[in-house]
Design a protein around this motif. Structure first.
Motif, PDB file in Angstrom:
ATOM      1  N   ALA A  11      45.380  44.083  25.462  1.00 46.83           N
ATOM      2  CA  ALA A  11      44.864  42.969  26.333  1.00 46.83           C
ATOM      3  C   ALA A  11      43.185  43.841  26.574  1.00 46.83           C
ATOM      4  O   ALA A  11      43.170  44.977  26.736  1.00 46.83           O
ATOM      5  CB  ALA A  11      45.287  42.803  27.617  1.00 46.83           C
ATOM      6  N   ASP A  12      42.297  42.811  26.540  1.00 44.25           N
ATOM      7  CA  ASP A  12      40.916  43.301  26.961  1.00 44.25           C
ATOM      8  C   ASP A  12      40.692  43.499  28.402  1.00 44.25           C
ATOM      9  O   ASP A  12      40.187  42.449  29.147  1.00 44.25           O
ATOM     10  CB  ASP A  12      40.014  42.390  26.234  1.00 44.25           C
ATOM     11  N   ILE A  13      41.047  44.481  28.972  1.00 45.79           N
ATOM     12  CA  ILE A  13      41.134  44.409  30.596  1.00 45.79           C
ATOM     13  C   ILE A  13      39.865  45.330  30.864  1.00 45.79           C
ATOM     14  O   ILE A  13      39.444  46.474  30.444  1.00 45.79           O
ATOM     15  CB  ILE A  13      42.279  45.385  30.927  1.00 45.79           C
ATOM     16  N   PRO A  14      38.836  44.985  31.629  1.00 44.17           N
ATOM     17  CA  PRO A  14      37.730  45.352  32.171  1.00 44.17           C
ATOM     18  C   PRO A  14      37.997  46.761  33.093  1.00 44.17           C
ATOM     19  O   PRO A  14      38.982  46.702  33.893  1.00 44.17           O
ATOM     20  CB  PRO A  14      37.172  44.293  32.843  1.00 44.17           C
ATOM     21  N   SER A  15      37.000  47.570  32.960  1.00 44.13           N
ATOM     22  CA  SER A  15      37.490  48.859  33.674  1.00 44.13           C
ATOM     23  C   SER A  15      37.186  48.592  35.030  1.00 44.13           C
ATOM     24  O   SER A  15      36.380  47.669  35.474  1.00 44.13           O
ATOM     25  CB  SER A  15      36.471  49.758  33.129  1.00 44.13           C
ATOM     26  N   PRO A  16      37.510  49.326  36.034  1.00 44.91           N
ATOM     27  CA  PRO A  16      37.112  49.143  37.747  1.00 44.91           C
ATOM     28  C   PRO A  16      35.579  49.231  37.609  1.00 44.91           C
ATOM     29  O   PRO A  16      34.995  48.583  38.630  1.00 44.91           O
ATOM     30  CB  PRO A  16      37.718  50.564  38.062  1.00 44.91           C
ATOM     31  N   CYS A  17      34.834  50.024  36.951  1.00 39.95           N
ATOM     32  CA  CYS A  17      33.398  50.137  36.956  1.00 39.95           C
ATOM     33  C   CYS A  17      32.721  48.668  36.520  1.00 39.95           C
ATOM     34  O   CYS A  17      31.900  48.269  37.172  1.00 39.95           O
ATOM     35  CB  CYS A  17      32.793  51.310  36.041  1.00 39.95           C
ATOM     36  N   GLU A  18      33.205  48.140  35.486  1.00 35.52           N
ATOM     37  CA  GLU A  18      32.757  46.730  35.127  1.00 35.52           C
ATOM     38  C   GLU A  18      32.931  45.820  36.176  1.00 35.52           C
ATOM     39  O   GLU A  18      31.920  45.012  36.561  1.00 35.52           O
ATOM     40  CB  GLU A  18      33.321  46.332  33.882  1.00 35.52           C
ATOM     41  N   ILE A  19      34.031  45.953  36.624  1.00 34.67           N
ATOM     42  CA  ILE A  19      34.394  44.905  37.580  1.00 34.67           C
ATOM     43  C   ILE A  19      33.423  45.112  38.983  1.00 34.67           C
ATOM     44  O   ILE A  19      32.884  44.083  39.713  1.00 34.67           O
ATOM     45  CB  ILE A  19      35.660  44.949  38.098  1.00 34.67           C
ATOM     46  N   THR A  20      33.288  46.259  39.347  1.00 33.10           N
ATOM     47  CA  THR A  20      32.354  46.517  40.580  1.00 33.10           C
ATOM     48  C   THR A  20      30.962  46.121  40.193  1.00 33.10           C
ATOM     49  O   THR A  20      30.310  45.809  41.071  1.00 33.10           O
ATOM     50  CB  THR A  20      32.444  48.208  40.901  1.00 33.10           C
ATOM     51  N   SER A  21      30.532  46.524  39.116  1.00 34.46           N
ATOM     52  CA  SER A  21      29.079  45.964  38.751  1.00 34.46           C
ATOM     53  C   SER A  21      28.813  44.234  38.748  1.00 34.46           C
ATOM     54  O   SER A  21      27.978  43.929  39.232  1.00 34.46           O
ATOM     55  CB  SER A  21      28.759  46.502  37.287  1.00 34.46           C
ATOM     56  N   TRP A  22      30.148  43.795  38.285  1.00 36.47           N
ATOM     57  CA  TRP A  22      29.967  42.131  38.321  1.00 36.47           C
ATOM     58  C   TRP A  22      29.936  41.892  40.075  1.00 36.47           C
ATOM     59  O   TRP A  22      29.279  41.039  40.166  1.00 36.47           O
ATOM     60  CB  TRP A  22      31.035  41.678  37.664  1.00 36.47           C
ATOM     61  N   ILE A  23      30.724  42.505  40.683  1.00 39.39           N
ATOM     62  CA  ILE A  23      30.885  42.022  42.127  1.00 39.39           C
ATOM     63  C   ILE A  23      29.479  42.505  42.843  1.00 39.39           C
ATOM     64  O   ILE A  23      29.152  41.565  43.443  1.00 39.39           O
ATOM     65  CB  ILE A  23      32.157  42.617  43.047  1.00 39.39           C
ATOM     66  N   THR A  24      28.961  43.625  42.487  1.00 35.92           N
ATOM     67  CA  THR A  24      27.713  43.930  43.494  1.00 35.92           C
ATOM     68  C   THR A  24      26.480  43.390  42.855  1.00 35.92           C
ATOM     69  O   THR A  24      25.498  43.291  43.759  1.00 35.92           O
ATOM     70  CB  THR A  24      27.536  45.644  43.296  1.00 35.92           C
ATOM     71  N   ARG A  25      26.363  42.843  41.687  1.00 33.20           N
ATOM     72  CA  ARG A  25      25.118  42.367  41.144  1.00 33.20           C
ATOM     73  C   ARG A  25      24.946  40.913  41.580  1.00 33.20           C
ATOM     74  O   ARG A  25      26.160  40.009  41.898  1.00 33.20           O
ATOM     75  CB  ARG A  25      25.002  42.355  39.564  1.00 33.20           C
ATOM     76  N   PRO A  26      23.807  40.250  42.074  1.00 31.45           N
ATOM     77  CA  PRO A  26      23.621  38.834  42.358  1.00 31.45           C
ATOM     78  C   PRO A  26      24.310  38.004  41.260  1.00 31.45           C
ATOM     79  O   PRO A  26      24.227  38.148  39.944  1.00 31.45           O
ATOM     80  CB  PRO A  26      22.417  38.615  42.377  1.00 31.45           C
ATOM     81  N   ARG A  27      24.957  36.920  41.764  1.00 31.58           N
ATOM     82  CA  ARG A  27      25.611  36.012  40.851  1.00 31.58           C
ATOM     83  C   ARG A  27      25.055  35.507  39.785  1.00 31.58           C
ATOM     84  O   ARG A  27      25.250  35.249  38.619  1.00 31.58           O
ATOM     85  CB  ARG A  27      26.459  34.940  41.505  1.00 31.58           C
TER      86      ARG A  27
END
Length: 143
Positions: A11-27
């Motif tokens: 499964a192509d599971i995103p890393s915690p770092c990727e998820i954090t960057s998606w959350i913290t950047r403006p949508r």
């Protein structure tokens, strides 16, 4: 498959770092695929959904200097957030007046911090190599 030659599908599971960057950047800055992947992660994990909502609200407070809404954000985080965010909100509550002032007032100590950083860098570079007079001269000539 019986011979054992089939490769398992990962499964192509995103890393915690990727998820954090998606959350913290403006949508608006997320690509369509990143936004879709974040939505999938949020649907899979309710804790990430709550953390994402609170993080984006906090980022809005910081970007738009809405310090007057900070106390309400802290209350919401203490009630509904994952443990790590509850700890963060507790630290904000400890120094509420200073944090509110930092999120509200237009003044910043950034320039002074830059000068302090420059002086410390010069001091480290010259440690054990030159006299105090040379350090003093280098600091004062760049000011």
């Amino acid at each position: 498959m019986r011979a054992g030659t089939a490769q398992p599908v990962r499964a192509d599971i995103p890393s915690p770092c990727e998820i954090t960057s998606w959350i913290t950047r403006p949508r608006e800055t997320l690509t369509e695929s990143q936004d879709k992947r974040l939505l999938e992660v949020r649907l899979a994990c309710p804790d990430i959904t709550r953390a994402c909502n609170l993080a984006r609200t906090f980022a809005d407070l910081v970007r738009r200097r809405r310090g007057y809404l900070l106390l309400e954000w802290i209350r919401q985080a203490e009630q509904d957030a994952p443990k790590r965010m509850q700890g963060f909100s507790g630290f904000l509550r400890r120094d509420l007046d200073a944090v509110t002032a930092g999120l509200t007032l237009p003044w910043s100590s950034g320039v002074i911090e830059g000068h302090v950083n420059r002086v410390k860098t010069l001091k480290r570079a010259m440690y054990g190599r030159a006299s105090f007079e040379l350090l003093r001269t280098r600091i004062l000539t760049r000011a």
